[in-house]
Design an enzyme around this catalytic site. Structure first.
Site, PDB file in Angstrom:
ATOM      1  N   ASP A  88       5.122   3.272  -0.348  1.00 46.04           N
ATOM      2  CA  ASP A  88       4.448   2.006  -0.027  1.00 46.04           C
ATOM      3  C   ASP A  88       4.892   0.858  -0.920  1.00 46.04           C
ATOM      4  O   ASP A  88       5.365   1.046  -2.035  1.00 46.04           O
ATOM      5  CB  ASP A  88       2.929   2.155  -0.085  1.00 46.04           C
ATOM      6  N   GLU A 146       0.415   5.127  -2.448  1.00 45.54           N
ATOM      7  CA  GLU A 146       0.164   5.417  -3.865  1.00 45.54           C
ATOM      8  C   GLU A 146      -0.531   4.257  -4.558  1.00 45.54           C
ATOM      9  O   GLU A 146      -1.268   4.458  -5.523  1.00 45.54           O
ATOM     10  CB  GLU A 146       1.486   5.733  -4.578  1.00 45.54           C
ATOM     11  N   GLU A 147      -0.302   3.032  -4.061  1.00 42.36           N
ATOM     12  CA  GLU A 147      -0.756   1.842  -4.775  1.00 42.36           C
ATOM     13  C   GLU A 147      -2.247   1.526  -4.608  1.00 42.36           C
ATOM     14  O   GLU A 147      -2.788   0.727  -5.366  1.00 42.36           O
ATOM     15  CB  GLU A 147       0.055   0.614  -4.316  1.00 42.36           C
ATOM     16  N   HIS A 372       5.487  -4.883 -10.505  1.00 46.77           N
ATOM     17  CA  HIS A 372       4.506  -5.710  -9.793  1.00 46.77           C
ATOM     18  C   HIS A 372       4.767  -7.204 -10.007  1.00 46.77           C
ATOM     19  O   HIS A 372       3.893  -8.030  -9.743  1.00 46.77           O
ATOM     20  CB  HIS A 372       3.066  -5.355 -10.180  1.00 46.77           C
TER      21      HIS A 372
END
Length: 400
Positions: A88, A146-147, A372
């Site tokens: 993702d 996962e995020e 990020h």
């Protein structure tokens, strides 16, 4: 013979690992141009499944999301190893100027998951050409989401992806480490990640008559101060922990006493005992502090990913096989504990495993931005290190 099997036969010629680097770069750049958010990885999932089928690998799609598992059984019986990658992306606008920048506005692979997926595809390609000499079974687990909690790991575990597995391995491309470095550590490596949402209800009114009100902002301000005392006064100083109030919202006019306010934050720890202590103290503090100001409080405390605890024996395997697999030009080192969380933690609670970090930072290639970040990128040369590491760990386990 079906098309997938025919393509698989074309792939059966054994090739050295290094030859897979151009494929990894091409796959990674395709995925980087076409990122998808957590729980929305439909096209990514289809891309992965198509590649696995072209290698002649059995494909099983998850019923709980867009996860994909490739299953390769060798020519002789043996152990079962699970290799995992996440797929993702993040809700970030890509600000890089490069030919593979995201074409999906507001969505970006800003954490390296495109690289993880490409590494695991390369591992699948590598093993598919060695099926007959392979002892045991390798499962290539491509995980969604996962995020974002609750994450994609639990659904795939519930579907049996770890059933009968002897070991599970995962990695993270990591730009804080320079390319040419790999790292891991036994025991607690990454923190748990829990969240709290606190609504404070007072009694609104005119700012000129505060004695007739209950000020939710005043109660909230006191609560912020007290919450931040929990780590320093309730937690053993030898056990790392974090509590952070991230937002404070309340009021709408300067001459009005705010009736309602809202606090949100995150809590992190490396062991379950400290994790539960933090939750209990937050609950106690919210109730007592708000009551002292005459306000009512509603707490929603969400338990997120647990701490990621590497298996001692599997981490020893990492330090044993990584130097030989990667050569003297790559440094193998001990990883420091990290407060960011990972839902790989769920896998190592079920099966012995090891999570590893692969250095991917390089100022000469603008791979300098943190994960990020809107300009995040990594040195693609790191992917060959990741591939060699995953193969070395799997081979060691399967052949011992």
């Amino acid at each position: 013979m079906g098309a997938a099997n025919a393509k698989g036969m074309d792939n059966m010629e054994q090739k050295p690992i290094e030859i897979l680097q151009p494929d990894m770069v091409a796959w990674r750049r395709h995925l980087h141009r076409n990122p998808e958010l957590s729980y929305q990885e439909r096209k990514t999932s289809d891309f992965v499944a198509e590649k696995l089928e072209s290698f002649g690998i059995e494909v099983k799609k998850s019923a709980s999301g867009y996860g994909v598992t490739g299953i390769l059984k060798g020519g002789s019986p043996g152990k079962t190893v699970v290799l995992r990658a996440d797929m993702d992306a993040l809700p970030i606008q890509d600000e890089k100027e490069c030919e593979y920048a995201s074409e999906n506005s507001g969505v970006m692979h800003a954490c390296g998951h495109d690289g993880h997926t490409s590494i695991l595809l390369a591992a699948a390609s590598y093993y598919s050409s060695r099926k007959e000499e392979l002892r045991g079974e390798v499962r290539f687990l491509f995980q969604p989401a996962e995020e974002v909690c609750p994450g994609g790991a639990l659904g795939m575990i519930d579907e049996g992806v770890l059933d009968g597995a002897d070991a599970v391995y995962g990695l993270h491309l990591w730009t804080p480490l320079p390319v040419g470095t790999v790292a891991s550590a036994p025991g607690p490596l990454m923190a748990s990640a829990d969240e709290f949402f606190i609504d404070i209800i007072g009694k609104g009114g005119h700012a000129g008559t505060p004695h007739r009100t209950v000020d939710s902002i005043l109660a909230g301000a006191a609560l912020v101060t007290q919450l931040h005392s929990i780590v320093s006064r309730s937690v053993d100083p030898l056990r790392p922990a974090v509590l952070n109030v991230g937002t404070f919202q309340g009021g709408y006019a300067q001459n009005v006493v705010a009736e309602q306010s809202r606090l949100t934050g995150t809590v992190r720890a490396f062991d379950d005992e400290t994790r539960q202590l933090l939750r209990r103290r937050v609950e106690e503090m919210v109730t007592s502090v708000c009551a002292a100001y005459g306000a009512e409080a509603k707490l929603n405390y969400l338990m997120g990913y647990p701490p990621l605890v590497n298996h001692e024996g599997e981490t020893a395997r990492f330090f044993r096989v990584a130097p030989e697999a990667l050569g003297s030009s790559v440094q193998v080192t001990v990883m420091e504990k990290l407060m960011p969380a990972e839902d790989f933690s769920y896998y190592v609670r079920e099966v012995p495993g090891c999570f590893m970090f692969v250095g991917a930072g390089n100022p000469e290639k603008a791979a300098i931005y943190p994960h990020h970040h809107a300009k995040f990128d990594f040195d693609e040369d790191a992917m060959i290190h990741g591939l060699k590491l995953m193969v070395a760990m799997a081979d060691s386990c399967l052949n011992e």
